[in-house]
Write a protein that holds these residues in place. Structure first.
Motif, PDB file in Angstrom:
ATOM      1  N   ASP A   1       0.831  -1.194   0.000  1.00 40.38           N
ATOM      2  CA  ASP A   1       0.000   0.000   0.000  1.00 40.38           C
ATOM      3  C   ASP A   1       0.868   1.248   0.000  1.00 40.38           C
ATOM      4  OD1 ASP A   1      -2.792  -0.078  -0.155  1.00 40.38           O
ATOM      5  OD2 ASP A   1      -2.977  -0.897   1.856  1.00 40.38           O
ATOM      6  N   GLU A   2       0.327   2.316  -0.563  1.00 37.66           N
ATOM      7  CA  GLU A   2       0.983   3.620  -0.501  1.00 37.66           C
ATOM      8  C   GLU A   2       0.087   4.554   0.308  1.00 37.66           C
ATOM      9  OE1 GLU A   2       2.875   6.751  -3.680  1.00 37.66           O
ATOM     10  OE2 GLU A   2       0.794   6.123  -3.992  1.00 37.66           O
ATOM     11  N   LEU A   3       0.674   5.308   1.221  1.00 35.53           N
ATOM     12  CA  LEU A   3      -0.080   6.268   2.015  1.00 35.53           C
ATOM     13  C   LEU A   3      -0.478   7.454   1.136  1.00 35.53           C
ATOM     14  CD1 LEU A   3      -1.175   7.095   4.753  1.00 35.53           C
ATOM     15  CD2 LEU A   3       1.036   8.148   5.264  1.00 35.53           C
ATOM     16  N   ARG A   4      -1.795   7.748   1.081  1.00 34.63           N
ATOM     17  CA  ARG A   4      -2.295   8.869   0.294  1.00 34.63           C
ATOM     18  C   ARG A   4      -3.271   9.702   1.121  1.00 34.63           C
ATOM     19  NH1 ARG A   4      -3.143   7.250  -6.066  1.00 34.63           N
ATOM     20  NH2 ARG A   4      -1.214   6.059  -6.331  1.00 34.63           N
ATOM     21  N   VAL A   5      -3.575  10.878   0.597  1.00 36.22           N
ATOM     22  CA  VAL A   5      -4.553  11.746   1.241  1.00 36.22           C
ATOM     23  C   VAL A   5      -5.831  11.728   0.414  1.00 36.22           C
ATOM     24  CG1 VAL A   5      -5.045  14.039   2.146  1.00 36.22           C
ATOM     25  CG2 VAL A   5      -2.674  13.247   1.992  1.00 36.22           C
TER      26      VAL A   5
ATOM     27  N   ILE B   1     -17.321  10.274   6.379  1.00 39.34           N
ATOM     28  CA  ILE B   1     -17.396  11.394   7.323  1.00 39.34           C
ATOM     29  C   ILE B   1     -16.451  12.509   6.886  1.00 39.34           C
ATOM     30  CG2 ILE B   1     -16.864  12.127   9.687  1.00 39.34           C
ATOM     31  CD1 ILE B   1     -17.760   9.322  10.599  1.00 39.34           C
ATOM     32  N   ALA B   2     -15.233  12.114   6.486  1.00 40.06           N
ATOM     33  CA  ALA B   2     -14.260  13.112   6.029  1.00 40.06           C
ATOM     34  C   ALA B   2     -14.776  13.848   4.803  1.00 40.06           C
ATOM     35  CB  ALA B   2     -12.929  12.432   5.724  1.00 40.06           C
ATOM     36  N   LEU B   3     -15.338  13.107   3.867  1.00 41.25           N
ATOM     37  CA  LEU B   3     -15.855  13.719   2.641  1.00 41.25           C
ATOM     38  C   LEU B   3     -17.010  14.660   2.940  1.00 41.25           C
ATOM     39  CD1 LEU B   3     -15.794  13.858  -0.464  1.00 41.25           C
ATOM     40  CD2 LEU B   3     -17.326  11.884  -0.495  1.00 41.25           C
ATOM     41  N   ASN B   4     -17.940  14.221   3.792  1.00 37.75           N
ATOM     42  CA  ASN B   4     -19.123  15.027   4.109  1.00 37.75           C
ATOM     43  C   ASN B   4     -18.761  16.324   4.820  1.00 37.75           C
ATOM     44  OD1 ASN B   4     -20.680  13.025   2.982  1.00 37.75           O
ATOM     45  ND2 ASN B   4     -21.314  12.123   4.926  1.00 37.75           N
ATOM     46  N   SER B   5     -17.668  16.295   5.590  1.00 38.78           N
ATOM     47  CA  SER B   5     -17.270  17.474   6.354  1.00 38.78           C
ATOM     48  C   SER B   5     -16.226  18.315   5.631  1.00 38.78           C
ATOM     49  CB  SER B   5     -16.729  17.055   7.730  1.00 38.78           C
ATOM     50  OG  SER B   5     -15.598  16.207   7.585  1.00 38.78           O
ATOM     51  N   GLY B   6     -15.887  17.911   4.387  1.00 42.20           N
ATOM     52  CA  GLY B   6     -14.906  18.668   3.617  1.00 42.20           C
ATOM     53  C   GLY B   6     -13.490  18.540   4.144  1.00 42.20           C
ATOM     54  N   ARG B   7     -13.199  17.449   4.843  1.00 41.34           N
ATOM     55  CA  ARG B   7     -11.875  17.245   5.424  1.00 41.34           C
ATOM     56  C   ARG B   7     -11.088  16.196   4.644  1.00 41.34           C
ATOM     57  NH1 ARG B   7     -11.131  18.162  11.329  1.00 41.34           N
ATOM     58  NH2 ARG B   7     -12.603  19.793  11.926  1.00 41.34           N
ATOM     59  N   GLY B   8      -9.800  16.126   4.952  1.00 44.00           N
ATOM     60  CA  GLY B   8      -8.968  15.089   4.363  1.00 44.00           C
ATOM     61  C   GLY B   8      -9.006  13.827   5.192  1.00 44.00           C
ATOM     62  N   CYS B   9      -8.415  12.757   4.656  1.00 40.16           N
ATOM     63  CA  CYS B   9      -8.367  11.476   5.358  1.00 40.16           C
ATOM     64  C   CYS B   9      -7.154  10.713   4.838  1.00 40.16           C
ATOM     65  CB  CYS B   9      -9.645  10.695   5.088  1.00 40.16           C
ATOM     66  SG  CYS B   9      -9.755   9.129   5.974  1.00 40.16           S
ATOM     67  N   LEU B  10      -6.335  10.198   5.740  1.00 46.07           N
ATOM     68  CA  LEU B  10      -5.185   9.400   5.333  1.00 46.07           C
ATOM     69  C   LEU B  10      -5.644   7.980   5.058  1.00 46.07           C
ATOM     70  CD1 LEU B  10      -2.436  10.610   7.842  1.00 46.07           C
ATOM     71  CD2 LEU B  10      -2.725  11.260   5.448  1.00 46.07           C
TER      72      LEU B  10
ATOM     73  N   TYR C   1      -7.468  10.725  -4.498  1.00 46.03           N
ATOM     74  CA  TYR C   1      -6.466  10.174  -3.585  1.00 46.03           C
ATOM     75  C   TYR C   1      -5.093  10.639  -4.059  1.00 46.03           C
ATOM     76  CZ  TYR C   1     -10.493   7.316  -2.461  1.00 46.03           C
ATOM     77  OH  TYR C   1     -11.748   6.910  -2.108  1.00 46.03           O
ATOM     78  N   VAL C   2      -4.540  11.598  -3.352  1.00 42.32           N
ATOM     79  CA  VAL C   2      -3.310  12.263  -3.788  1.00 42.32           C
ATOM     80  C   VAL C   2      -2.130  11.740  -2.965  1.00 42.32           C
ATOM     81  CG1 VAL C   2      -2.188  14.466  -4.214  1.00 42.32           C
ATOM     82  CG2 VAL C   2      -4.691  14.307  -4.281  1.00 42.32           C
ATOM     83  N   PRO C   3      -1.040  11.337  -3.616  1.00 40.83           N
ATOM     84  CA  PRO C   3       0.147  10.858  -2.878  1.00 40.83           C
ATOM     85  C   PRO C   3       0.758  11.968  -2.027  1.00 40.83           C
ATOM     86  CG  PRO C   3       0.259  10.250  -5.199  1.00 40.83           C
ATOM     87  CD  PRO C   3      -0.867  11.230  -5.074  1.00 40.83           C
ATOM     88  N   ILE C   4       1.525  11.548  -1.023  1.00 45.02           N
ATOM     89  CA  ILE C   4       2.230  12.469  -0.139  1.00 45.02           C
ATOM     90  C   ILE C   4       3.671  12.614  -0.634  1.00 45.02           C
ATOM     91  CG2 ILE C   4       3.079  12.789   2.227  1.00 45.02           C
ATOM     92  CD1 ILE C   4       0.645  11.208   3.170  1.00 45.02           C
ATOM     93  N   GLU C   5       4.201  13.804  -0.467  1.00 43.77           N
ATOM     94  CA  GLU C   5       5.595  14.057  -0.814  1.00 43.77           C
ATOM     95  C   GLU C   5       6.504  13.014  -0.154  1.00 43.77           C
ATOM     96  OE1 GLU C   5       8.799  17.752  -0.346  1.00 43.77           O
ATOM     97  OE2 GLU C   5       6.945  17.707   0.822  1.00 43.77           O
ATOM     98  N   HIS C   6       7.472  12.484  -0.912  1.00 45.12           N
ATOM     99  CA  HIS C   6       8.354  11.428  -0.400  1.00 45.12           C
ATOM    100  C   HIS C   6       7.501  10.325   0.228  1.00 45.12           C
ATOM    101  CE1 HIS C   6      11.332  14.412  -1.197  1.00 45.12           C
ATOM    102  NE2 HIS C   6      11.012  15.157  -0.163  1.00 45.12           N
TER     103      HIS C   6
END
Length: 311
Positions: free
Chosen positions: A177-181, A244-253, A269-274
């Motif tokens: 897996d790759e950690l994304r936002v 919940i994150a989507l409904n509240s306009g927040r991010g989620c790892l 789903y956007v990758p994180i730097e490094h």
């Protein structure tokens, strides 16, 4: 070739549909299709044609069906012939204890459901456990009666797996897996190719953890590398966390591609730097009482993933 493939093929022919057969057998349609592709490859023949109205047996498929039907009927007769009323097969009656982290728990439930048809008398104790507890078991104590453990680990943690686990278990790689936002599509950061750490720290987040009072695995990973998050709310419900994150306009790892198990239409789903990667792993006890069930569980996981042994 596996006996399970024969039963799947026989049911597909009887139902004249892979979709109907999968529902009847409590398998996914993808699982049945993959089993048939493997069977055709092993026999080096085309068993049936897939048409808009269902399946159509080839001449080779007709021949195979006659033989496979006879095999499955003989197996069923054997099961009935040697069944003793009031007595249990000790091997299959032994309980199987499975511990899994939340991400892999859905796979465990899927495989256990599939196997119930063939092992109805095997009591399975499946428990979803936080990653932190599993990591403590695997890297520190090694104290567990689990026959199967499924969790994820970074390369750093993998090196720290305790000697007791290495002695008593075999470890298998499932996938990475790759950690994304996860971000709403209308987020000002949704078009970023990668999310820089200085921006990441300031994005309001909704994060999952079974222990909602502490940092989750992803937060710890970021903090250990000098990138703590500032604005975090938590939930202990994995199934609703992303929503919940989507409904509240927040991010989620999230882990990607694991997040594809719970796809959402209005987010990216956007990758994180490094970026950070971690492995999904399966541990199988080397000496367990219910060998048949554990072996079948392993074979089902091989159907889902490109399983390879680590130790």
């Amino acid at each position: 070739m596996r006996l399970e493939q024969f039963y799947i093929f026989k049911k597909i022919v009887e139902e004249k549909s892979i979709k109907k057969a999968s529902k009847s057998l409590y398998f996914t349609q993808q699982y049945c299709s993959k089993a048939m592709l493997q069977l055709e490859k092993e026999l080096d023949v085309r068993l049936f044609e897939r048409t808009r109205t269902g399946i159509l047996l080839t001449p080779e498929g007709e021949q195979a069906y006659q033989v496979i039907r006879e095999i499955t009927e003989n197996v069923d007769r054997l099961k009935e012939m040697f069944r003793v009323d009031g007595a249990e097969d000790r091997t299959e009656a032994c309980s199987v204890n499975i511990l899994s982290c939340p991400i892999l728990d859905s796979y465990v439930n899927f495989v256990v459901k599939n196997l119930f048809t063939y092992f109805p008398e095997a009591p399975v104790n499946e428990k979803q456990v936080s990653r932190n507890i599993l990591k403590t078991i695997l890297t520190s104590s090694g104290d567990t009666d689990a026959d199967i453990i499924l969790t994820n680990m970074t390369a750093d943690y993998e090196k720290r797996i305790c000697k007791k686990i290495r002695t008593n278990y075999s470890c298998y790689f499932l996938y990475e897996d790759e950690l994304r936002v996860q971000l709403p599509k209308d987020s000002p950061y949704a078009d970023y190719d990668v999310i820089p750490f200085d921006i990441l720290a300031n994005i309001p987040m909704v994060l999952f953890d079974l222990d909602s009072n502490g940092e989750n695995e992803f937060e710890q990973m970021l903090r250990d590398n000098g990138h703590p998050l500032k604005y975090v709310s938590r939930t202990s419900n994995l199934d609703t966390c992303s929503q919940i994150a989507l409904n509240s306009g927040r991010g989620c790892l999230v882990g990607y591609p694991s997040v594809e198990l719970r796809p959402l239409a209005n987010c990216v789903y956007v990758p994180i730097e490094h970026g950070y990667n971690y492995q999904q792993l399966m541990f199988i006890k080397k000496h367990h009482e219910n060998r048949s069930f554990v072996k079948a569980f392993f074979e089902n996981m091989e159907q889902l993933f490109d399983v390879r042994k680590i130790f």
